[in-house]
Scaffold this motif. Structure first.
Motif, PDB file in Angstrom:
ATOM      1  N   MET A   1       0.554   3.418  14.805  1.00  0.00           N
ATOM      2  CA  MET A   1       1.659   3.158  13.866  1.00  0.00           C
ATOM      3  C   MET A   1       1.349   1.892  13.080  1.00  0.00           C
ATOM      4  O   MET A   1       0.985   0.872  13.662  1.00  0.00           O
ATOM      5  CB  MET A   1       2.972   3.001  14.632  1.00  0.00           C
ATOM      6  N   PRO A   2       1.476   1.938  11.726  1.00  0.00           N
ATOM      7  CA  PRO A   2       1.151   0.764  10.920  1.00  0.00           C
ATOM      8  C   PRO A   2       1.987  -0.454  11.286  1.00  0.00           C
ATOM      9  O   PRO A   2       3.163  -0.345  11.617  1.00  0.00           O
ATOM     10  CB  PRO A   2       1.470   1.242   9.489  1.00  0.00           C
ATOM     11  N   ASP A   3       1.349  -1.634  11.257  1.00  0.00           N
ATOM     12  CA  ASP A   3       2.042  -2.887  11.500  1.00  0.00           C
ATOM     13  C   ASP A   3       2.983  -3.168  10.340  1.00  0.00           C
ATOM     14  O   ASP A   3       2.609  -3.055   9.176  1.00  0.00           O
ATOM     15  CB  ASP A   3       0.991  -4.001  11.631  1.00  0.00           C
ATOM     16  N   SER A   4       4.219  -3.568  10.651  1.00  0.00           N
ATOM     17  CA  SER A   4       5.212  -3.778   9.599  1.00  0.00           C
ATOM     18  C   SER A   4       5.103  -5.134   8.944  1.00  0.00           C
ATOM     19  O   SER A   4       5.764  -5.395   7.947  1.00  0.00           O
ATOM     20  CB  SER A   4       6.632  -3.603  10.185  1.00  0.00           C
ATOM     21  N   SER A   5       4.273  -6.024   9.484  1.00  0.00           N
ATOM     22  CA  SER A   5       4.250  -7.394   8.980  1.00  0.00           C
ATOM     23  C   SER A   5       3.140  -7.664   7.971  1.00  0.00           C
ATOM     24  O   SER A   5       3.216  -8.626   7.222  1.00  0.00           O
ATOM     25  CB  SER A   5       4.109  -8.370  10.156  1.00  0.00           C
ATOM     26  N   ALA A   6       2.104  -6.843   7.963  1.00  0.00           N
ATOM     27  CA  ALA A   6       0.974  -7.120   7.078  1.00  0.00           C
ATOM     28  C   ALA A   6       0.233  -5.836   6.771  1.00  0.00           C
ATOM     29  O   ALA A   6       0.355  -4.838   7.484  1.00  0.00           O
ATOM     30  CB  ALA A   6       0.039  -8.133   7.727  1.00  0.00           C
ATOM     31  N   ALA A   7      -0.562  -5.884   5.701  1.00  0.00           N
ATOM     32  CA  ALA A   7      -1.360  -4.721   5.337  1.00  0.00           C
ATOM     33  C   ALA A   7      -2.368  -4.433   6.444  1.00  0.00           C
ATOM     34  O   ALA A   7      -2.992  -5.351   6.977  1.00  0.00           O
ATOM     35  CB  ALA A   7      -2.086  -4.981   4.028  1.00  0.00           C
ATOM     36  N   PRO A   8      -2.557  -3.169   6.801  1.00  0.00           N
ATOM     37  CA  PRO A   8      -3.498  -2.842   7.873  1.00  0.00           C
ATOM     38  C   PRO A   8      -4.962  -3.000   7.496  1.00  0.00           C
ATOM     39  O   PRO A   8      -5.822  -3.004   8.374  1.00  0.00           O
ATOM     40  CB  PRO A   8      -3.162  -1.376   8.186  1.00  0.00           C
ATOM     41  N   SER A   9      -5.264  -3.127   6.209  1.00  0.00           N
ATOM     42  CA  SER A   9      -6.643  -3.325   5.777  1.00  0.00           C
ATOM     43  C   SER A   9      -6.631  -3.933   4.383  1.00  0.00           C
ATOM     44  O   SER A   9      -5.602  -3.955   3.699  1.00  0.00           O
ATOM     45  CB  SER A   9      -7.414  -1.996   5.768  1.00  0.00           C
ATOM     46  N   LEU A  10      -7.799  -4.408   3.944  1.00  0.00           N
ATOM     47  CA  LEU A  10      -7.892  -5.004   2.617  1.00  0.00           C
ATOM     48  C   LEU A  10      -7.564  -4.003   1.518  1.00  0.00           C
ATOM     49  O   LEU A  10      -6.922  -4.334   0.527  1.00  0.00           O
ATOM     50  CB  LEU A  10      -9.303  -5.567   2.396  1.00  0.00           C
ATOM     51  N   ARG A  11      -8.024  -2.753   1.671  1.00  0.00           N
ATOM     52  CA  ARG A  11      -7.787  -1.788   0.596  1.00  0.00           C
ATOM     53  C   ARG A  11      -6.360  -1.283   0.563  1.00  0.00           C
ATOM     54  O   ARG A  11      -5.961  -0.657  -0.418  1.00  0.00           O
ATOM     55  CB  ARG A  11      -8.780  -0.632   0.688  1.00  0.00           C
ATOM     56  N   THR A  12      -5.571  -1.538   1.589  1.00  0.00           N
ATOM     57  CA  THR A  12      -4.158  -1.152   1.541  1.00  0.00           C
ATOM     58  C   THR A  12      -3.252  -2.313   1.128  1.00  0.00           C
ATOM     59  O   THR A  12      -2.062  -2.105   0.913  1.00  0.00           O
ATOM     60  CB  THR A  12      -3.681  -0.617   2.906  1.00  0.00           C
ATOM     61  N   ARG A  13      -3.801  -3.512   1.015  1.00  0.00           N
ATOM     62  CA  ARG A  13      -2.959  -4.649   0.642  1.00  0.00           C
ATOM     63  C   ARG A  13      -2.527  -4.515  -0.815  1.00  0.00           C
ATOM     64  O   ARG A  13      -3.358  -4.389  -1.709  1.00  0.00           O
ATOM     65  CB  ARG A  13      -3.716  -5.966   0.849  1.00  0.00           C
ATOM     66  N   VAL A  14      -1.228  -4.546  -1.037  1.00  0.00           N
ATOM     67  CA  VAL A  14      -0.676  -4.439  -2.388  1.00  0.00           C
ATOM     68  C   VAL A  14      -0.838  -5.786  -3.075  1.00  0.00           C
ATOM     69  O   VAL A  14      -0.339  -6.812  -2.592  1.00  0.00           O
ATOM     70  CB  VAL A  14       0.804  -4.021  -2.349  1.00  0.00           C
ATOM     71  N   ARG A  15      -1.508  -5.784  -4.201  1.00  0.00           N
ATOM     72  CA  ARG A  15      -1.772  -7.027  -4.934  1.00  0.00           C
ATOM     73  C   ARG A  15      -0.857  -7.165  -6.146  1.00  0.00           C
ATOM     74  O   ARG A  15      -0.344  -8.250  -6.421  1.00  0.00           O
ATOM     75  CB  ARG A  15      -3.242  -7.072  -5.350  1.00  0.00           C
ATOM     76  N   ARG A  16      -0.678  -6.113  -6.890  1.00  0.00           N
ATOM     77  CA  ARG A  16       0.178  -6.141  -8.065  1.00  0.00           C
ATOM     78  C   ARG A  16       1.626  -5.990  -7.618  1.00  0.00           C
ATOM     79  O   ARG A  16       1.996  -5.023  -6.977  1.00  0.00           O
ATOM     80  CB  ARG A  16      -0.221  -5.004  -9.016  1.00  0.00           C
ATOM     81  N   MET A  17       2.463  -6.999  -7.897  1.00  0.00           N
ATOM     82  CA  MET A  17       3.862  -7.029  -7.464  1.00  0.00           C
ATOM     83  C   MET A  17       3.932  -6.834  -5.950  1.00  0.00           C
ATOM     84  O   MET A  17       4.562  -5.915  -5.421  1.00  0.00           O
ATOM     85  CB  MET A  17       4.689  -5.974  -8.203  1.00  0.00           C
ATOM     86  N   ALA A  18       3.272  -7.732  -5.254  1.00  0.00           N
ATOM     87  CA  ALA A  18       3.164  -7.642  -3.797  1.00  0.00           C
ATOM     88  C   ALA A  18       4.513  -7.695  -3.095  1.00  0.00           C
ATOM     89  O   ALA A  18       4.633  -7.230  -1.957  1.00  0.00           O
ATOM     90  CB  ALA A  18       2.264  -8.771  -3.294  1.00  0.00           C
ATOM     91  N   GLU A  19       5.514  -8.238  -3.762  1.00  0.00           N
ATOM     92  CA  GLU A  19       6.840  -8.314  -3.139  1.00  0.00           C
ATOM     93  C   GLU A  19       7.468  -6.940  -2.937  1.00  0.00           C
ATOM     94  O   GLU A  19       8.443  -6.792  -2.185  1.00  0.00           O
ATOM     95  CB  GLU A  19       7.780  -9.198  -3.965  1.00  0.00           C
ATOM     96  N   LEU A  20       6.928  -5.922  -3.603  1.00  0.00           N
ATOM     97  CA  LEU A  20       7.447  -4.564  -3.446  1.00  0.00           C
ATOM     98  C   LEU A  20       6.750  -3.807  -2.321  1.00  0.00           C
ATOM     99  O   LEU A  20       7.134  -2.676  -2.009  1.00  0.00           O
ATOM    100  CB  LEU A  20       7.285  -3.784  -4.753  1.00  0.00           C
ATOM    101  N   ALA A  21       5.755  -4.422  -1.711  1.00  0.00           N
ATOM    102  CA  ALA A  21       5.007  -3.752  -0.642  1.00  0.00           C
ATOM    103  C   ALA A  21       5.863  -3.605   0.607  1.00  0.00           C
ATOM    104  O   ALA A  21       6.710  -4.444   0.917  1.00  0.00           O
ATOM    105  CB  ALA A  21       3.745  -4.543  -0.319  1.00  0.00           C
ATOM    106  N   ASP A  22       5.626  -2.522   1.314  1.00  0.00           N
ATOM    107  CA  ASP A  22       6.301  -2.270   2.586  1.00  0.00           C
ATOM    108  C   ASP A  22       5.283  -1.618   3.516  1.00  0.00           C
ATOM    109  O   ASP A  22       4.799  -0.526   3.241  1.00  0.00           O
ATOM    110  CB  ASP A  22       7.513  -1.353   2.375  1.00  0.00           C
ATOM    111  N   TYR A  23       4.957  -2.299   4.592  1.00  0.00           N
ATOM    112  CA  TYR A  23       3.965  -1.791   5.530  1.00  0.00           C
ATOM    113  C   TYR A  23       4.590  -1.219   6.805  1.00  0.00           C
ATOM    114  O   TYR A  23       3.892  -0.953   7.777  1.00  0.00           O
ATOM    115  CB  TYR A  23       2.976  -2.909   5.886  1.00  0.00           C
ATOM    116  N   ASP A  24       5.898  -1.048   6.776  1.00  0.00           N
ATOM    117  CA  ASP A  24       6.612  -0.543   7.946  1.00  0.00           C
ATOM    118  C   ASP A  24       6.432   0.968   8.073  1.00  0.00           C
ATOM    119  O   ASP A  24       6.541   1.705   7.086  1.00  0.00           O
ATOM    120  CB  ASP A  24       8.096  -0.893   7.836  1.00  0.00           C
ATOM    121  N   ALA A  25       6.167   1.441   9.282  1.00  0.00           N
ATOM    122  CA  ALA A  25       5.936   2.866   9.501  1.00  0.00           C
ATOM    123  C   ALA A  25       7.167   3.697   9.165  1.00  0.00           C
ATOM    124  O   ALA A  25       7.042   4.825   8.677  1.00  0.00           O
ATOM    125  CB  ALA A  25       5.517   3.110  10.950  1.00  0.00           C
TER     126      ALA A  25
END
Length: 216
Positions: A1-25
């Motif tokens: 299950m994906p970690d809700s606190s951070a991107a699970p990998s570099l290629r999944t890290r949201v860079r553009r408008m990162a405040e809209l990212a949600d890593y919660d399963a």
């Protein structure tokens, strides 16, 4: 299950408008479960491709299926790919042209698909697809024949390298634009179910999930 606190990998890290990212399963699974189609991007000797296909989730995997001879299915087990799902929820009209936006829920899944091996596992996966389309349907229809099952491949990709991105709410105008005499707000979109259309040769009475289609 994906970690809700951070991107699970570099290629999944949201860079553009990162405040809209949600890593919660929970968010990720809800976006997938609301979708019937996904788009899969991959590359082969012919170049880059992005193909839409039916999808469904069972546990921590997203599933697809198709013909054994499918170029897409063959390539997906040979190299990593990217799966995208997007739901458009509204057009956001701001006071300035630059600040117009869209409300949406999206998911990106990275990794390599694996083939679901074994007749029982494949049948269970396809039964989950039928249950997604209409709970109870699997028990009513003719099951796939041995020939049909042999000609079909089911693939799955783990959801442990994925990210969601969600935008909701009102326009976000600059302070200097707030006094402009321009209408601002959201033009919402919603998925709507319409009345079922019976096939001309259908002799059976509509089951409950058909009768209730528009009420759900």
């Amino acid at each position: 299950m994906p970690d809700s606190s951070a991107a699970p990998s570099l290629r999944t890290r949201v860079r553009r408008m990162a405040e809209l990212a949600d890593y919660d399963a929970t968010t990720l699974y809800a976006i997938i479960d609301a979708a019937y189609l996904c788009h899969i991007a991959f590359h082969d000797a012919g170049g880059a491709h992005c193909i839409p296909t039916a999808c469904w989730r069972d546990g921590g995997h997203l599933y697809i299926h198709g013909s054994n001879g499918s170029r897409l299915l063959k390539r997906l087990t040979e190299a990593d790919s990217c799966v995208a799902i997007t739901h458009l929820d509204g057009l956001v009209l701001a006071r300035s042209a630059f600040n117009h936006a869209m409300n949406y829920r999206s998911a990106m899944i990275y990794g390599r698909f694996e083939k679901v091996a074994g007749a029982a596992a494949k049948q269970a996966a396809l039964a989950a697809l039928m249950d997604k389309l209409a709970p109870g349907r699997q028990a009513e229809v003719r099951a796939g024949s041995a020939k049909e099952m042999a000609a079909t491949s089911v693939l799955r990709i783990a959801l442990n390298e994925a990210a969601a991105k969600v935008r909701s709410g009102a326009p976000r105008d600059d302070a200097d634009d707030m006094a402009l005499p321009v209408w601002a707000g959201v033009l919402p979109f919603a998925q709507r179910r319409t009345a079922p259309l019976a096939d001309a040769g259908a002799g059976a009475l509509a089951p409950g999930y058909v009768r209730d289609w528009c009420q759900e």
